[in-house]
Design a protein around this motif. Structure first.
Motif, PDB file in Angstrom:
ATOM      1  N   VAL A  38       0.913   9.108  -2.609  1.00 49.86           N
ATOM      2  CA  VAL A  38      -0.328   9.137  -3.390  1.00 49.86           C
ATOM      3  C   VAL A  38      -0.754  10.585  -3.646  1.00 49.86           C
ATOM      4  O   VAL A  38      -1.070  10.962  -4.774  1.00 49.86           O
ATOM      5  CB  VAL A  38      -1.453   8.353  -2.670  1.00 49.86           C
ATOM      6  CG1 VAL A  38      -2.795   8.560  -3.367  1.00 49.86           C
ATOM      7  CG2 VAL A  38      -1.110   6.873  -2.597  1.00 49.86           C
ATOM      8  N   PHE A  39      -0.746  11.405  -2.587  1.00 52.63           N
ATOM      9  CA  PHE A  39      -1.132  12.810  -2.737  1.00 52.63           C
ATOM     10  C   PHE A  39      -0.173  13.560  -3.647  1.00 52.63           C
ATOM     11  O   PHE A  39      -0.594  14.377  -4.467  1.00 52.63           O
ATOM     12  CB  PHE A  39      -1.221  13.512  -1.381  1.00 52.63           C
ATOM     13  CG  PHE A  39      -2.399  13.085  -0.552  1.00 52.63           C
ATOM     14  CD1 PHE A  39      -3.635  12.806  -1.120  1.00 52.63           C
ATOM     15  CD2 PHE A  39      -2.277  12.954   0.822  1.00 52.63           C
ATOM     16  CE1 PHE A  39      -4.722  12.416  -0.353  1.00 52.63           C
ATOM     17  CE2 PHE A  39      -3.356  12.560   1.601  1.00 52.63           C
ATOM     18  CZ  PHE A  39      -4.587  12.294   1.015  1.00 52.63           C
ATOM     19  N   GLN A  40       1.119  13.289  -3.508  1.00 52.57           N
ATOM     20  CA  GLN A  40       2.107  13.975  -4.342  1.00 52.57           C
ATOM     21  C   GLN A  40       1.932  13.603  -5.812  1.00 52.57           C
ATOM     22  O   GLN A  40       1.977  14.466  -6.690  1.00 52.57           O
ATOM     23  CB  GLN A  40       3.530  13.653  -3.886  1.00 52.57           C
ATOM     24  CG  GLN A  40       4.604  14.442  -4.617  1.00 52.57           C
ATOM     25  CD  GLN A  40       4.448  15.949  -4.434  1.00 52.57           C
ATOM     26  OE1 GLN A  40       4.354  16.437  -3.320  1.00 52.57           O
ATOM     27  NE2 GLN A  40       4.410  16.678  -5.534  1.00 52.57           N
ATOM     28  N   TRP A  97      -7.344   6.120  -9.559  1.00 52.65           N
ATOM     29  CA  TRP A  97      -7.860   4.836  -9.083  1.00 52.65           C
ATOM     30  C   TRP A  97      -6.752   3.788  -9.080  1.00 52.65           C
ATOM     31  O   TRP A  97      -6.620   3.004  -8.142  1.00 52.65           O
ATOM     32  CB  TRP A  97      -9.020   4.398  -9.987  1.00 52.65           C
ATOM     33  CG  TRP A  97      -9.559   3.059  -9.642  1.00 52.65           C
ATOM     34  CD1 TRP A  97     -10.399   2.735  -8.611  1.00 52.65           C
ATOM     35  CD2 TRP A  97      -9.299   1.832 -10.335  1.00 52.65           C
ATOM     36  NE1 TRP A  97     -10.668   1.386  -8.621  1.00 52.65           N
ATOM     37  CE2 TRP A  97      -9.998   0.811  -9.671  1.00 52.65           C
ATOM     38  CE3 TRP A  97      -8.542   1.510 -11.454  1.00 52.65           C
ATOM     39  CZ2 TRP A  97      -9.958  -0.510 -10.098  1.00 52.65           C
ATOM     40  CZ3 TRP A  97      -8.502   0.201 -11.867  1.00 52.65           C
ATOM     41  CH2 TRP A  97      -9.210  -0.790 -11.197  1.00 52.65           C
ATOM     42  N   PRO A 111       2.331   4.861   0.585  1.00 51.47           N
ATOM     43  CA  PRO A 111       2.082   5.864   1.630  1.00 51.47           C
ATOM     44  C   PRO A 111       1.210   6.993   1.070  1.00 51.47           C
ATOM     45  O   PRO A 111       1.381   7.410  -0.077  1.00 51.47           O
ATOM     46  CB  PRO A 111       3.483   6.391   1.978  1.00 51.47           C
ATOM     47  CG  PRO A 111       4.438   5.384   1.428  1.00 51.47           C
ATOM     48  CD  PRO A 111       3.751   4.696   0.307  1.00 51.47           C
ATOM     49  N   MET A 112       0.297   7.496   1.885  1.00 55.26           N
ATOM     50  CA  MET A 112      -0.612   8.547   1.435  1.00 55.26           C
ATOM     51  C   MET A 112       0.141   9.791   0.958  1.00 55.26           C
ATOM     52  O   MET A 112      -0.307  10.466   0.039  1.00 55.26           O
ATOM     53  CB  MET A 112      -1.611   8.921   2.542  1.00 55.26           C
ATOM     54  CG  MET A 112      -2.679   7.863   2.760  1.00 55.26           C
ATOM     55  SD  MET A 112      -3.523   7.360   1.235  1.00 55.26           S
ATOM     56  CE  MET A 112      -4.577   8.744   0.945  1.00 55.26           C
ATOM     57  N   LYS A 113       1.296  10.059   1.544  1.00 56.69           N
ATOM     58  CA  LYS A 113       2.094  11.210   1.124  1.00 56.69           C
ATOM     59  C   LYS A 113       2.484  11.075  -0.351  1.00 56.69           C
ATOM     60  O   LYS A 113       2.408  12.029  -1.119  1.00 56.69           O
ATOM     61  CB  LYS A 113       3.342  11.328   2.002  1.00 56.69           C
ATOM     62  CG  LYS A 113       4.191  12.531   1.682  1.00 56.69           C
ATOM     63  CD  LYS A 113       5.386  12.643   2.618  1.00 56.69           C
ATOM     64  CE  LYS A 113       6.197  13.870   2.255  1.00 56.69           C
ATOM     65  NZ  LYS A 113       7.318  14.088   3.128  1.00 56.69           N
ATOM     66  N   LYS A 159       0.876  -1.167   0.000  1.00 55.98           N
ATOM     67  CA  LYS A 159       0.000   0.000   0.000  1.00 55.98           C
ATOM     68  C   LYS A 159       0.914   1.217   0.000  1.00 55.98           C
ATOM     69  O   LYS A 159       1.764   1.356   0.871  1.00 55.98           O
ATOM     70  CB  LYS A 159      -0.898  -0.003   1.228  1.00 55.98           C
ATOM     71  CG  LYS A 159      -1.925   1.075   1.209  1.00 55.98           C
ATOM     72  CD  LYS A 159      -2.909   0.930   2.346  1.00 55.98           C
ATOM     73  CE  LYS A 159      -3.964   2.007   2.226  1.00 55.98           C
ATOM     74  NZ  LYS A 159      -4.953   1.890   3.281  1.00 55.98           N
TER      75      LYS A 159
END
Length: 141
Positions: free
Chosen positions: A49-51, A139, A45-47, A43
């Protein structure tokens, strides 16, 4: 540009050939597609994904501000540099739309899995087709 001379004629006619070429920096991180495949069991890291999402959005925003529609936004056409910044590439199907408010009659430019429904139906389309493709990329990320 190259110059071709016709030496068989006393008047020496010249013909100029022009070729368009885009030169860009070398991005050794590979494509977003290869990165996602390499990390498919993790998975992200959200950091990250956001970047990634922000980088793609900024790239599309820039293109759209210049009245350019990419028409083939997909992970294969997004490269990752050493600092994990994303860069849009492959402008072979891109279109400059000088009358931004008007829509274009679209052929099948792009890759089927990332095409907006209006392209598949050969309807009028515009920059929102890139936004649809961006959503598919999000997605996948």
């Amino acid at each position: 540009m190259s110059m071709m001379m016709n030496s068989g004629n006393k008047n020496m006619k010249s013909k100029i050939e022009s070729k368009l070429c885009i030169v860009s920096e070398y991005v050794k991180g590979g494509s977003l597609r290869s990165y996602l495949l390499k990390n498919h069991d993790k998975k992200l890291p959200m950091k990250i994904v956001f970047q990634f999402a922000l980088d793609i959005a900024k790239g599309l925003s820039y293109l759209h501000s210049k009245k350019i529609i990419h028409f083939d936004v997909k992970p294969d056409n997004i490269l990752i540099d050493d600092e994990y910044k994303l860069k849009l590439v492959d402008f072979g199907g891109s279109v400059f739309s000088p009358f931004w408010g008007l829509f274009l009659m679209c052929g099948e430019n792009g890759t089927r899995g990332y095409m907006a429904p209006e392209i598949l139906r050969r309807k009028l389309c515009g920059h929102k087709c890139d936004v649809y493709s961006f959503g598919i990329c999000l997605w996948e990320i």
